[in-house]
Design a protein around this motif. Structure first.
Motif, PDB file in Angstrom:
ATOM      1  N   ALA A 155       0.836  -1.211   0.000  1.00 54.13           N
ATOM      2  CA  ALA A 155       0.000   0.000   0.000  1.00 54.13           C
ATOM      3  C   ALA A 155       0.868   1.258   0.000  1.00 54.13           C
ATOM      4  N   ILE A 156       1.926   1.250   0.812  1.00 57.33           N
ATOM      5  CA  ILE A 156       2.828   2.407   0.854  1.00 57.33           C
ATOM      6  C   ILE A 156       3.500   2.614  -0.498  1.00 57.33           C
ATOM      7  N   MET A 157       3.931   1.517  -1.117  1.00 55.14           N
ATOM      8  CA  MET A 157       4.603   1.628  -2.410  1.00 55.14           C
ATOM      9  C   MET A 157       3.644   2.084  -3.505  1.00 55.14           C
ATOM     10  N   ILE A 158       2.380   1.652  -3.452  1.00 56.91           N
ATOM     11  CA  ILE A 158       1.385   2.089  -4.437  1.00 56.91           C
ATOM     12  C   ILE A 158       1.115   3.580  -4.293  1.00 56.91           C
ATOM     13  N   GLY A 208       8.207  -6.696  -6.465  1.00 57.27           N
ATOM     14  CA  GLY A 208       9.332  -6.389  -7.347  1.00 57.27           C
ATOM     15  C   GLY A 208       8.949  -5.449  -8.470  1.00 57.27           C
ATOM     16  N   VAL A 209       7.734  -5.616  -9.025  1.00 55.91           N
ATOM     17  CA  VAL A 209       7.261  -4.719 -10.084  1.00 55.91           C
ATOM     18  C   VAL A 209       7.004  -3.325  -9.517  1.00 55.91           C
ATOM     19  N   LEU A 210       6.477  -3.248  -8.297  1.00 57.24           N
ATOM     20  CA  LEU A 210       6.267  -1.943  -7.658  1.00 57.24           C
ATOM     21  C   LEU A 210       7.601  -1.227  -7.450  1.00 57.24           C
ATOM     22  N   TRP A 258       8.537   0.126 -10.919  1.00 58.70           N
ATOM     23  CA  TRP A 258       7.781   1.278 -11.393  1.00 58.70           C
ATOM     24  C   TRP A 258       8.019   2.514 -10.523  1.00 58.70           C
ATOM     25  N   LEU A 259       8.187   2.330  -9.222  1.00 61.97           N
ATOM     26  CA  LEU A 259       8.513   3.463  -8.356  1.00 61.97           C
ATOM     27  C   LEU A 259       9.866   4.053  -8.714  1.00 61.97           C
ATOM     28  N   THR A 260      10.818   3.194  -9.030  1.00 61.49           N
ATOM     29  CA  THR A 260      12.145   3.676  -9.421  1.00 61.49           C
ATOM     30  C   THR A 260      12.103   4.447 -10.726  1.00 61.49           C
ATOM     31  N   THR A 261      11.365   3.923 -11.710  1.00 63.34           N
ATOM     32  CA  THR A 261      11.304   4.627 -12.995  1.00 63.34           C
ATOM     33  C   THR A 261      10.551   5.946 -12.872  1.00 63.34           C
ATOM     34  N   ASN A 262       9.537   6.025 -11.978  1.00 61.41           N
ATOM     35  CA  ASN A 262       8.848   7.300 -11.746  1.00 61.41           C
ATOM     36  C   ASN A 262       9.779   8.330 -11.121  1.00 61.41           C
TER      37      ASN A 262
END
Length: 418
Positions: free
Chosen positions: A180-183, A235-237, A240-244
């Motif tokens: 939830a935090i990562m989303i 892992g996907v989160l 995507w967080l890194t690319t953002n």
């Protein structure tokens, strides 16, 4: 999602190979089975992909710049064919074709990342299912299943069951808190990136469908990622967080160093540049000289922000040159001061001030009118006896004038009326 990811299975082997190579490096530092080793491997995969996509990002920036240049023409088409949407779209497409501009170029980095994104999703799904994939053999699979990021397994999702979380050595509560935090961070970074673009690096003086589209995407993209994020593995989160975050930092650099003409970011950039020139007496840096060179080459086509910058240089006694440098110029200073004096106008009085001024003028006029006869009578000499008949005649004539008789010789009355 699994069906879409299977379409990009052809790229899972190179993606898994890159992750394994980075895992060897970080595993030697943090341990093979740690979340740091596997998590940093995914982060490094993102960095590698984004570095390779820099040429596409440059093309995206150029396309965005071209779209900004076309804003006035697009607005004219919009106003001309505001009642004919089909003709408006045709003219827009014709304008894009003539100028070689592609509105979809702004989506190139996202489209180019899609195969890697789905390939990584396919790899992590296989890890969660306990299946080997690509170059990830059974020992690496066991190591990846033991890796936890802040208590959440690498391949677990927000919507997974308690049994699956326990099978990977974690509790469902920890998994949902971490995901939830990562989303939230992923959606917030996406929103901030788009908002930064709309509020600082866009010419807001022109309203076009493109502008409305970008404003709409600012709210739609974060919502899409928030809804889809519950089906992404941890892992996907991370990916995507890194690319953002990479996109946000990359865009911040572009806004600070090469802002869009007419935007708030350009005003801030030129104010900093003006202060820097005043301190050092020159334009320092190749990027800054290129900016000044572009402004000088525009001539009368400069926008208000650029004209204010040239005027600011002139007030400091500098004149911008065609090569992007500045020189001392007393003529520019004198012209700037003359222009400032010509622009100065008397302050406009309020209605109350005008009325009070008119009343004061009337009172002053009345006082002067009352004082003038007294002074004139005091200055006139006393008349003697010989002047009295003349005075009486004058008074008589004045009475006749007041009674309504006409001036000049009168016609004699008829004898019968005497």
């Amino acid at each position: 999602m699994d069906t879409i990811a299977s379409l990009f299975s052809f790229i899972t082997w190179p993606v898994s190979w890159v992750i394994v190579q980075f895992h060897k490096l970080y595993g030697a530092l943090f341990g093979d089975n740690t979340g740091w080793a596997w998590g940093l491997s995914i982060v490094s995969l993102v960095v590698l992909i984004r570095v390779c996509l820099i040429p596409l990002f440059v093309k995206q920036i150029k396309s965005t710049r071209n779209m900004q240049v076309l804003q006035p023409k697009m607005k004219a088409i919009q106003e001309r064919y505001k009642n004919d949407k089909q003709r408006q779209s045709e003219e827009m497409m014709k304008l894009y074709k003539e100028t070689g501009t592609n509105p979809l170029s702004s989506c190139l980095p996202i489209l180019a990342q899609s195969p890697f994104f789905f390939a990584l999703y396919h790899v992590l799904s296989s890890i969660a299912s306990g299946k080997t994939i690509g170059v990830i053999d059974q020992p690496l699979l066991d190591s990846a299943r033991q890796a936890h990021i802040f208590g959440a397994p690498l391949a677990v999702k927000f919507m997974d069951t308690e049994a699956k979380a326990q099978a990977l050595g974690a509790s469902l509560t920890d998994v949902r808190v971490v995901t939830a935090i990562m989303i939230v961070l992923m959606s917030a970074s996406q929103f901030f990136t788009q908002r930064q673009l709309m509020t600082k690096n866009v010419d807001l003086t022109v309203k076009t469908p493109f502008m409305q589209q970008q404003k709409m995407l600012m709210y739609i993209f974060p919502l899409i990622f928030a809804v889809m994020g519950v089906n992404f593995p941890v892992g996907v989160l991370v990916y995507w967080l890194t690319t953002n975050l990479w996109t946000m930092g990359q865009q911040m650099y572009v806004i600070n160093q090469n802002p869009t003409p007419g935007s708030k970011a350009q005003d801030q950039y030129l104010q900093r540049l003006l202060k820097n020139v005043g301190t050092h007496g020159q334009v320092r840096g190749r990027t800054r000289r290129s900016m000044v060179k572009r402004i000088v080459s525009k001539g009368p086509d400069r926008n208000d922000i650029e004209r204010k910058f040239i005027t600011g240089l002139a007030k400091q006694g500098f004149a911008a040159q065609e090569d992007g440098t500045v020189i001392k110029s007393d003529t520019a200073l004198a012209e700037a001061e003359g222009a400032a004096q010509r622009r100065q106008q008397p302050k406009r009085q309020t209605k109350a001030q005008r009325q009070s001024g008119a009343g004061t003028a009337q009172q002053t006029g009345a006082k002067e009118a009352g004082a003038t006869p007294a002074r004139s009578r005091a200055s006139q000499p006393k008349s003697d006896d010989t002047s009295k008949p003349a005075g009486k005649a004058a008074s008589g004539s004045s009475r006749q004038a007041k009674s309504g008789q006409g001036k000049g010789p009168q016609r004699p009355k008829h004898p019968s009326k005497k």
